[in-house]
Write a protein that holds these residues in place. Structure first.
Motif, short mmCIF file in Angstrom:
data_model
loop_
_atom_site.label_atom_id
_atom_site.label_comp_id
_atom_site.label_asym_id
_atom_site.label_seq_id
_atom_site.Cartn_x
_atom_site.Cartn_y
_atom_site.Cartn_z
N GLU A 110 0.82 -1.22 0.00
CA GLU A 110 0.00 0.00 0.00
C GLU A 110 0.85 1.26 0.00
OE1 GLU A 110 -3.02 2.36 3.02
OE2 GLU A 110 -2.87 0.17 3.18
N GLN A 111 2.03 1.20 0.63
CA GLN A 111 2.87 2.40 0.70
C GLN A 111 3.41 2.83 -0.65
OE1 GLN A 111 2.96 4.19 3.48
NE2 GLN A 111 1.53 2.60 4.19
N ARG A 112 3.30 1.96 -1.65
CA ARG A 112 3.76 2.35 -2.98
C ARG A 112 2.89 3.44 -3.60
NH1 ARG A 112 5.53 -2.02 -7.21
NH2 ARG A 112 6.16 -0.03 -8.14
N ARG A 113 1.72 3.68 -2.99
CA ARG A 113 0.87 4.74 -3.53
C ARG A 113 1.57 6.08 -3.53
NH1 ARG A 113 -3.57 5.56 1.42
NH2 ARG A 113 -2.09 6.39 2.96
N ARG A 114 2.56 6.26 -2.67
CA ARG A 114 3.27 7.54 -2.58
C ARG A 114 4.13 7.81 -3.80
NH1 ARG A 114 2.61 9.27 2.55
NH2 ARG A 114 1.97 7.70 4.10
N GLU A 115 4.44 6.76 -4.56
CA GLU A 115 5.31 6.93 -5.73
C GLU A 115 4.58 6.65 -7.04
OE1 GLU A 115 7.44 2.59 -6.07
OE2 GLU A 115 7.92 3.80 -4.29
N LEU A 116 3.27 6.40 -6.96
CA LEU A 116 2.51 6.05 -8.16
C LEU A 116 1.79 7.28 -8.71
CD1 LEU A 116 0.92 2.66 -7.03
CD2 LEU A 116 2.82 2.96 -8.63
N PRO A 117 1.96 7.59 -10.00
CA PRO A 117 1.22 8.72 -10.58
C PRO A 117 -0.27 8.40 -10.67
CG PRO A 117 2.30 7.47 -12.32
CD PRO A 117 2.77 6.89 -11.00
N GLY A 118 -1.11 9.44 -10.54
CA GLY A 118 -2.54 9.25 -10.71
C GLY A 118 -3.18 8.44 -9.61
N VAL A 119 -2.63 8.46 -8.41
CA VAL A 119 -3.23 7.80 -7.25
C VAL A 119 -3.45 8.86 -6.17
CG1 VAL A 119 -2.96 6.07 -5.43
CG2 VAL A 119 -2.21 5.56 -7.75
N MET A 120 -4.66 8.92 -5.63
CA MET A 120 -5.01 9.90 -4.61
C MET A 120 -5.59 9.21 -3.39
SD MET A 120 -6.93 12.70 -7.07
CE MET A 120 -7.19 13.85 -5.71
N TRP A 121 -5.54 9.89 -2.24
CA TRP A 121 -6.17 9.40 -1.02
C TRP A 121 -6.34 10.59 -0.08
CZ3 TRP A 121 -1.16 8.66 -2.41
CH2 TRP A 121 -0.16 9.09 -1.55
N ARG A 122 -7.07 10.38 1.01
CA ARG A 122 -7.24 11.43 2.00
C ARG A 122 -6.43 11.07 3.24
NH1 ARG A 122 -10.24 15.72 2.73
NH2 ARG A 122 -11.43 15.33 0.83
N ASP A 123 -5.56 12.00 3.63
CA ASP A 123 -4.75 11.79 4.82
C ASP A 123 -5.66 11.72 6.04
OD1 ASP A 123 -3.18 12.76 7.27
OD2 ASP A 123 -1.58 12.38 5.81
N ARG A 124 -5.62 10.60 6.76
CA ARG A 124 -6.56 10.37 7.85
C ARG A 124 -6.32 11.33 9.02
NH1 ARG A 124 -7.63 3.92 8.70
NH2 ARG A 124 -8.64 3.53 6.69
N LEU A 125 -5.07 11.72 9.25
CA LEU A 125 -4.76 12.59 10.38
C LEU A 125 -5.06 14.05 10.07
CD1 LEU A 125 -1.41 10.99 11.62
CD2 LEU A 125 -3.70 10.71 12.56
N LEU A 126 -4.65 14.49 8.89
CA LEU A 126 -4.80 15.90 8.54
C LEU A 126 -6.12 16.20 7.85
CD1 LEU A 126 -1.18 16.60 7.22
CD2 LEU A 126 -2.09 16.99 9.53
N GLY A 127 -6.76 15.16 7.28
CA GLY A 127 -7.99 15.37 6.55
C GLY A 127 -7.80 16.03 5.20
#
Length: 513
Positions: free
Chosen positions: A152-169
């Motif tokens: 799952e941590q590979r999302r940080r290096e994948l283009p065109g992948v988004m998510w919502r930071d759970r801590l910061l919102g």
């Protein structure tokens, strides 16, 4: 294990890495479906096949094919206990997807993609029912989904992948180190594995003989066609390309809505290889190309037909395809003869309207006279036509709708005196986010919440009308009158045309020798 039986393609002896969920068109727990027809989820099956070949244990839960309600679909996913659940988000079924997601075990990570995810990522990530989305994938997902399943941590290096930071919102997106690999966003479709049909519970399928099969048996007279006219074909759906160069204002595949998409066509050898494999493994003799380009670009038609001729495809198989009217208008009689010889059975055309004014508003690049000319030439060569039509387009008048009704009946008259058949499939207009017409409507003051309020419309007369039951799941609407004609008139016109088409389907036009 009983829960896993509905997860197509999964290995029940191993832990599940992912379940790909195709949401139902409506909640069948509230009103059961009235037919057993469904469209195969080829895009989802491509992603599942790629993930499987990468070593992951994945399955497809096609809640639409199985006629599931929301609670039932969520229950099956929770019972299967996968690491990930993945959803293809479409505007008409978004509410079904969100309600399923809301009921999933919080220990199951969620990834989403599809046209609706691409058009409205911020809105989806802000939806509290989608709180467990750990990756929103924009565009084609094969390579990036496999990477996410690996880590799952590979999302940080994948283009065109988004998510919502759970801590910061706040929203977050992958930032590739260095130049991103273009294959991640648009893979080489000739290098992708053929779809594992184990992921598609209703494809291939045994089709009953149709009017088109009966007509072809008379006009072409081959052993294959005569047999099909009696017992039908084993049929399969197939994709020959990705992307569309046109900009029809109502379509989610419009080029202006997908500026990042590279248009690609599979090589003839790659396509023919899949046809032959499907025949060898499943006995398939009829194929349906569901992509926009197979008969939508002149050079593609030339390249594919040259290969089909070399491999004598028309002696072994028949096939249907989508087509562009303006492109087919430029084909010669010799070109049409070659399509016939290569096994073309039917072309699906986005005719949409009999009003030139509405066709111009849709940016169709055709007119009613061109449609009639192309349809006449196709059926004269024994090629069937399936025409798609839209009623209730923004700005449409009663005169425009009457022109469409007259156009359909003219086309039926043409079919009655020629070897090929013409079928009409009529739908109520509904807006999709990301399309050109969506922008026009929101600029005019329509609120997105109202435009997204899709609901199913029961036109089955309490289940009594067979013609309505056959396409009941596709009758949905946002309940807004966009033109001059009341919705009640639009729906009664739609029902009338559907009944007339159903009556035509029941009448055989030719005896089989």
């Amino acid at each position: 294990m009983q829960q896993l039986s509905l997860l197509a393609g999964a290995d029940p002896t191993r832990t599940l890495d992912a379940v790909f969920v195709n949401a139902p068109l409506r909640d069948y727990g509230l009103r059961p479906r009235t037919n057993d027809y469904t469209l195969p989820v080829l895009g989802m099956a491509y992603i599942a096949t790629y993930a499987q070949q990468a070593g992951f244990n994945v399955g497809v839960l096609d809640a639409e094919a199985h006629g599931m309600g929301v609670d039932e679909a969520a229950g099956h996913v929770n019972a299967a206990r996968p690491r990930w659940a993945a959803m293809n988000l479409l505007a008409p079924t978004y509410e079904m997807s969100a309600r399923i997601a809301e009921h999933l075990d919080p220990d199951i990570a969620l990834m989403v993609g599809g046209h609706h995810a691409k058009a409205m990522p911020d809105r989806i990530l802000a939806d509290p029912r989608m709180a467990n989305v750990r990756a929103l994938v924009l565009g084609e997902g094969e390579l990036r989904v496999a990477a996410l399943l690996e880590d799952e941590q590979r999302r940080r290096e994948l283009p065109g992948v988004m998510w919502r930071d759970r801590l910061l919102g706040t929203l977050a997106a992958g930032i590739p180190s260095g130049k991103p690999n273009p294959q991640l966003l648009g893979p080489d479709i000739n290098a992708l594995p053929y779809v594992n049909r184990a992921f598609l519970p209703q494809d291939p399928y045994q089709a009953a003989p149709t009017e088109t099969d009966r007509r072809l048996a008379v006009s072409r007279g081959t052993r294959l066609l005569k047999t099909a006219a009696r017992v039908g074909h084993v049929e399969a759906n197939i994709v020959g390309s990705r992307g569309c160069p046109y900009n029809c204002t109502f379509c989610g595949a419009a080029v202006s809505a997908n500026p990042d998409l590279t248009i690609r066509v599979r090589s003839p050898e790659n396509i023919i290889g899949e046809l032959d494999e499907l025949h060898a493994v499943h006995g398939v003799t009829a194929f349906r190309f569901v992509d926009d380009l197979f008969l939508g670009v002149g050079r593609v038609i030339e390249e594919q037909m040259a290969a089909f001729t070399r491999d004598r495809i028309g002696e072994r198989y028949v096939w249907d395809a989508t087509g562009r009217i303006n492109v087919l208008n430029r084909l010669s009689d010799r070109d049409l003869d070659r399509l016939v010889q290569n096994g073309l059975r039917e072309v699906a055309l986005g005719i949409e309207s009999g009003s030139d004014r509405i066709l111009q508003a849709m940016d169709k690049r055709i007119d009613a006279e061109m449609t009639e000319r192309v349809a006449r030439r196709l059926v004269q060569h024994g090629i069937g036509v399936k025409g798609y039509f839209i009623l209730g387009f923004p700005g449409e008048s009663l005169e425009d709708i009457e022109a469409t009704v007259g156009h359909i009946r003219n086309l039926w008259d043409i079919a009655d005196s020629n070897p090929g058949d013409i079928r009409a499939s009529v739908f109520e207009f509904r807006p999709y986010p990301g399309t050109p017409i969506w922008t026009t409507l929101t600029d005019a003051g329509h609120k997105p919440d109202a435009l997204l309020a899709y609901g199913d419309v029961d036109l089955t007369s309490d289940g009594a009308d067979e013609s309505m039951r056959q396409r009941d799941e596709f009758n949905f609407s946002v309940g807004i009158q966009f033109g001059d004609v009341p919705l009640a008139t639009i729906r009664s016109t739609l029902a009338t045309l559907t009944r007339e088409q159903h009556q035509r389907n029941q009448t055989s036009k030719g005896a089989v020798a």
